[in-house]
Design a protein around this motif. Structure first.
Motif, PDB file in Angstrom:
ATOM      1  N   LEU A  82       4.561   4.397  12.939  1.00 48.17           N
ATOM      2  CA  LEU A  82       3.895   3.202  12.242  1.00 48.17           C
ATOM      3  C   LEU A  82       2.892   2.397  13.023  1.00 48.17           C
ATOM      4  N   ILE A  83       3.357   2.543  14.424  1.00 44.87           N
ATOM      5  CA  ILE A  83       2.300   1.926  15.332  1.00 44.87           C
ATOM      6  C   ILE A  83       0.853   2.803  15.205  1.00 44.87           C
ATOM      7  N   TYR A  84       1.036   4.108  15.119  1.00 42.64           N
ATOM      8  CA  TYR A  84      -0.148   4.848  15.088  1.00 42.64           C
ATOM      9  C   TYR A  84      -0.792   4.704  13.757  1.00 42.64           C
ATOM     10  N   VAL A  85       0.046   4.646  12.782  1.00 42.40           N
ATOM     11  CA  VAL A  85      -0.737   4.412  11.449  1.00 42.40           C
ATOM     12  C   VAL A  85      -1.333   3.258  11.227  1.00 42.40           C
ATOM     13  N   VAL A  86      -0.667   2.077  11.550  1.00 43.97           N
ATOM     14  CA  VAL A  86      -1.275   0.804  11.519  1.00 43.97           C
ATOM     15  C   VAL A  86      -2.539   0.530  12.424  1.00 43.97           C
ATOM     16  N   VAL A  99      -9.828   0.778   3.378  1.00 46.00           N
ATOM     17  CA  VAL A  99      -8.513   1.324   3.829  1.00 46.00           C
ATOM     18  C   VAL A  99      -7.692   1.055   2.561  1.00 46.00           C
ATOM     19  N   ASN A 100      -6.700   2.006   2.507  1.00 47.07           N
ATOM     20  CA  ASN A 100      -5.658   1.907   1.422  1.00 47.07           C
ATOM     21  C   ASN A 100      -4.232   2.283   2.290  1.00 47.07           C
ATOM     22  N   ARG A 101      -3.361   2.186   1.479  1.00 47.95           N
ATOM     23  CA  ARG A 101      -1.856   2.401   1.869  1.00 47.95           C
ATOM     24  C   ARG A 101      -1.740   3.870   2.169  1.00 47.95           C
ATOM     25  N   ARG A 102      -2.632   4.957   1.767  1.00 46.16           N
ATOM     26  CA  ARG A 102      -2.224   6.224   2.132  1.00 46.16           C
ATOM     27  C   ARG A 102      -3.225   6.643   3.193  1.00 46.16           C
ATOM     28  N   ILE A 103      -2.449   7.141   4.185  1.00 45.23           N
ATOM     29  CA  ILE A 103      -3.512   7.461   5.426  1.00 45.23           C
ATOM     30  C   ILE A 103      -3.004   9.123   5.934  1.00 45.23           C
ATOM     31  N   GLN A 104      -4.175   9.813   5.938  1.00 42.68           N
ATOM     32  CA  GLN A 104      -4.154  11.210   6.372  1.00 42.68           C
ATOM     33  C   GLN A 104      -4.540  11.408   7.801  1.00 42.68           C
ATOM     34  N   PHE A 105      -3.877  12.140   8.480  1.00 45.65           N
ATOM     35  CA  PHE A 105      -3.941  12.430  10.032  1.00 45.65           C
ATOM     36  C   PHE A 105      -3.583  13.822  10.465  1.00 45.65           C
ATOM     37  N   ASN A 106      -4.102  14.046  11.619  1.00 46.66           N
ATOM     38  CA  ASN A 106      -3.436  15.209  12.495  1.00 46.66           C
ATOM     39  C   ASN A 106      -2.258  14.783  13.156  1.00 46.66           C
ATOM     40  N   PRO A 107      -1.015  15.343  12.993  1.00 46.75           N
ATOM     41  CA  PRO A 107       0.165  14.832  13.666  1.00 46.75           C
ATOM     42  C   PRO A 107       0.086  15.068  15.262  1.00 46.75           C
ATOM     43  N   ILE A 189       2.295   3.723   3.485  1.00 49.77           N
ATOM     44  CA  ILE A 189       3.336   2.816   4.059  1.00 49.77           C
ATOM     45  C   ILE A 189       3.340   1.569   2.750  1.00 49.77           C
ATOM     46  N   SER A 190       4.400   1.032   2.966  1.00 51.79           N
ATOM     47  CA  SER A 190       4.837  -0.214   1.967  1.00 51.79           C
ATOM     48  C   SER A 190       3.796  -0.913   1.608  1.00 51.79           C
ATOM     49  N   GLU A 191       3.576  -1.674   0.488  1.00 49.31           N
ATOM     50  CA  GLU A 191       2.742  -2.702   0.258  1.00 49.31           C
ATOM     51  C   GLU A 191       2.895  -3.925   0.985  1.00 49.31           C
ATOM     52  N   TRP A 192       4.293  -4.056   1.403  1.00 52.99           N
ATOM     53  CA  TRP A 192       4.659  -5.303   2.099  1.00 52.99           C
ATOM     54  C   TRP A 192       4.041  -5.298   3.414  1.00 52.99           C
ATOM     55  N   ILE A 193       4.080  -4.130   3.949  1.00 58.34           N
ATOM     56  CA  ILE A 193       3.501  -3.747   5.436  1.00 58.34           C
ATOM     57  C   ILE A 193       1.901  -3.981   5.349  1.00 58.34           C
ATOM     58  N   PHE A 194       1.410  -3.348   4.129  1.00 59.04           N
ATOM     59  CA  PHE A 194      -0.014  -3.348   4.067  1.00 59.04           C
ATOM     60  C   PHE A 194      -0.764  -4.471   4.075  1.00 59.04           C
ATOM     61  N   ASN A 195      -0.149  -5.630   3.141  1.00 59.41           N
ATOM     62  CA  ASN A 195      -0.439  -6.850   3.012  1.00 59.41           C
ATOM     63  C   ASN A 195      -0.742  -7.640   4.466  1.00 59.41           C
ATOM     64  N   SER A 196       0.181  -7.199   5.135  1.00 66.08           N
ATOM     65  CA  SER A 196       0.091  -7.976   6.415  1.00 66.08           C
ATOM     66  C   SER A 196      -0.817  -7.566   7.435  1.00 66.08           C
ATOM     67  N   ILE A 197      -1.029  -6.076   7.390  1.00 60.64           N
ATOM     68  CA  ILE A 197      -2.173  -5.554   8.179  1.00 60.64           C
ATOM     69  C   ILE A 197      -3.499  -6.080   7.767  1.00 60.64           C
ATOM     70  N   ARG A 198      -3.705  -6.293   6.424  1.00 63.28           N
ATOM     71  CA  ARG A 198      -5.223  -6.669   6.042  1.00 63.28           C
ATOM     72  C   ARG A 198      -5.242  -8.234   6.224  1.00 63.28           C
ATOM     73  N   ARG A 199      -4.242  -8.856   6.626  1.00 65.91           N
ATOM     74  CA  ARG A 199      -4.217 -10.133   7.001  1.00 65.91           C
ATOM     75  C   ARG A 199      -4.658 -10.153   8.747  1.00 65.91           C
ATOM     76  N   LYS A 200      -4.393  -9.054   9.183  1.00 68.47           N
ATOM     77  CA  LYS A 200      -4.580  -8.843  10.785  1.00 68.47           C
ATOM     78  C   LYS A 200      -3.513  -9.434  11.401  1.00 68.47           C
ATOM     79  N   SER A 201      -2.284  -9.559  10.919  1.00 67.36           N
ATOM     80  CA  SER A 201      -1.120 -10.294  11.673  1.00 67.36           C
ATOM     81  C   SER A 201      -0.702  -9.135  12.412  1.00 67.36           C
ATOM     82  N   VAL A 202      -1.379  -8.862  13.428  1.00 68.24           N
ATOM     83  CA  VAL A 202      -1.117  -7.538  14.539  1.00 68.24           C
ATOM     84  C   VAL A 202      -1.391  -7.972  15.850  1.00 68.24           C
ATOM     85  N   LEU A 203      -0.701  -7.511  16.769  1.00 66.17           N
ATOM     86  CA  LEU A 203      -0.925  -7.640  18.252  1.00 66.17           C
ATOM     87  C   LEU A 203      -1.262  -6.051  18.805  1.00 66.17           C
TER      88      LEU A 203
END
Length: 356
Positions: A82-86, A99-107, A189-203
């Motif tokens: 989740l740290i990586y995805v966020v 951005v949206n809740r669906r993220i594609q990446f190379n593991p 990721i969940s909408e609950w987490i995604f809403n927080s990310i969009r508000r930039k509630s991150v460190l």
């Protein structure tokens, strides 16, 4: 800034990918920073052994329950995904991308990001972590209020929510073979987490977070990063710190653990001091974290890849992506030469910290 010493380096895992270039965010604060500022416990277990019991955490009138699946509760190591995805979502937001809740990446990129190996067992561990993240259910009365303020419960009502940390996941293997190498992954990721990310509630985390050997060291660093932040120091009673870690251990054993952490003093960003007389832990900043003010609407173009390498040379030991975040927030006008301006900022920050 206090330079690394052989003692500190001996306590950290090797840096398996020293040239990795990523922007780092902390999903723990993406989820909970604005919702439970004084959160007593985490919802990631600090053990690699399967945790099957339901856990409940409370602070004032807010509470959450963590309900594990048959494969156990999500661990602090699973949280790396989740740290990586966020981090990737935040990186796109900072560049003005959609951005949206669906993220594609190379593991493989993820494994390098979190300082792990890239062998078959590491990809297997990645899939097992997805099992636990998707299986763990969070039940809580904590809500992420929509941007328009609608759907807010009335004063005499309580709104409850159930969600998974990851709602869905897909992987693509080479030739479709069960034992084949994983080529790509997709996570929602969940909408609950995604809403927080969009508000930039991150460190932002220090890169060496992924080099800490023990789960309790990671959790103590997270608490220091969250509670001390850019302040010169922060004090917390040992018993209260134990509750915040969520560790299931006796206070006597935890006291021994903190003495050991304080002795080696190897946590990134913060010195750890244990005051035995008062039974208090003191976190003191190393000068590598500064407050980031709210940025304006100044447009600064992306930096060149070579600039990051040069920044590491003028500010050795510093997270250049954190420095970039601070520089962009600090700037009051668009520089004529963004790369040169950023390097000058890094040099000044390093010299100033070195004098303190």
């Amino acid at each position: 800034m206090v330079p690394d010493t052989p003692n500190i380096l001996d306590q950290l895992l090797p840096d398996r990918h020293p040239q990795a270039d990523f922007f780092i965010c902390d999903v723990a604060d993406a989820v909970l920073k604005d919702l439970i500022p004084q959160m007593e416990h985490p919802f990631y277990v600090l053990s690699k052994k399967p945790e099957m019991a339901v856990r409940r955490y409370e602070h004032d009138d807010k509470w959450l329950e963590v309900i594990p699946s048959a494969k156990g509760q999500a661990t602090i190591y699973d949280k790396d995904i989740l740290i990586y995805v966020v981090s990737q979502v935040m990186h796109k937001i900072n560049r003005g991308e959609m951005v949206n809740r669906r993220i594609q990446f190379n593991p493989r990129d993820l494994l390098i990001f979190v300082n792990r190996g890239t062998g078959g067992k590491d990809y297997d561990a990645f899939c097992e972590a997805l099992d636990r993240l998707m299986g763990t259910v969070i039940k809580t009365n904590i809500t992420t209020i929509p941007q328009d303020g609608t759907d807010v419960p009335l004063g005499d009502e309580e709104r409850l929510g159930w969600f998974h940390l990851i709602e869905s996941a897909h992987i693509n293997r080479k030739n479709g073979d069960k034992g084949g190498r994983i080529m790509s992954a997709e996570i929602q990721i969940s909408e609950w987490i995604f809403n927080s990310i969009r508000r930039k509630s991150v460190l932002t985390l220090h890169r060496d977070y992924f080099r800490l050997r023990k789960p309790i060291e990671r959790r103590v660093y997270e608490i220091a990063r969250k509670m001390c932040g850019a302040r010169p120091k922060f004090e917390i009673g040992l018993e209260k710190l134990l509750k915040r870690t969520g560790a299931r251990t006796e206070l006597k054993r935890f006291r021994h653990t903190l003495r050991d952490i304080a002795k080696h003093d190897h946590l990134p960003d913060y010195h750890v001091i244990y005051d035995e007389r008062r039974d208090v832990v003191v976190f003191k900043g190393r000068g590598t974290v500064v407050a980031v003010p709210e940025g304006g609407n100044i447009h600064i173009p992306p930096l060149s890849g070579e600039t990051y390498g040069r920044a590491r040379r003028v500010a050795p030991g510093w997270d250049v992506h954190l420095l970039e975040q601070q520089w962009r927030a600090w700037a009051v006008e668009t520089p004529k030469n963004a790369d040169a301006a950023f390097l000058g900022f890094c040099k000044k920050r390093f010299e100033t910290a070195d004098q303190n």
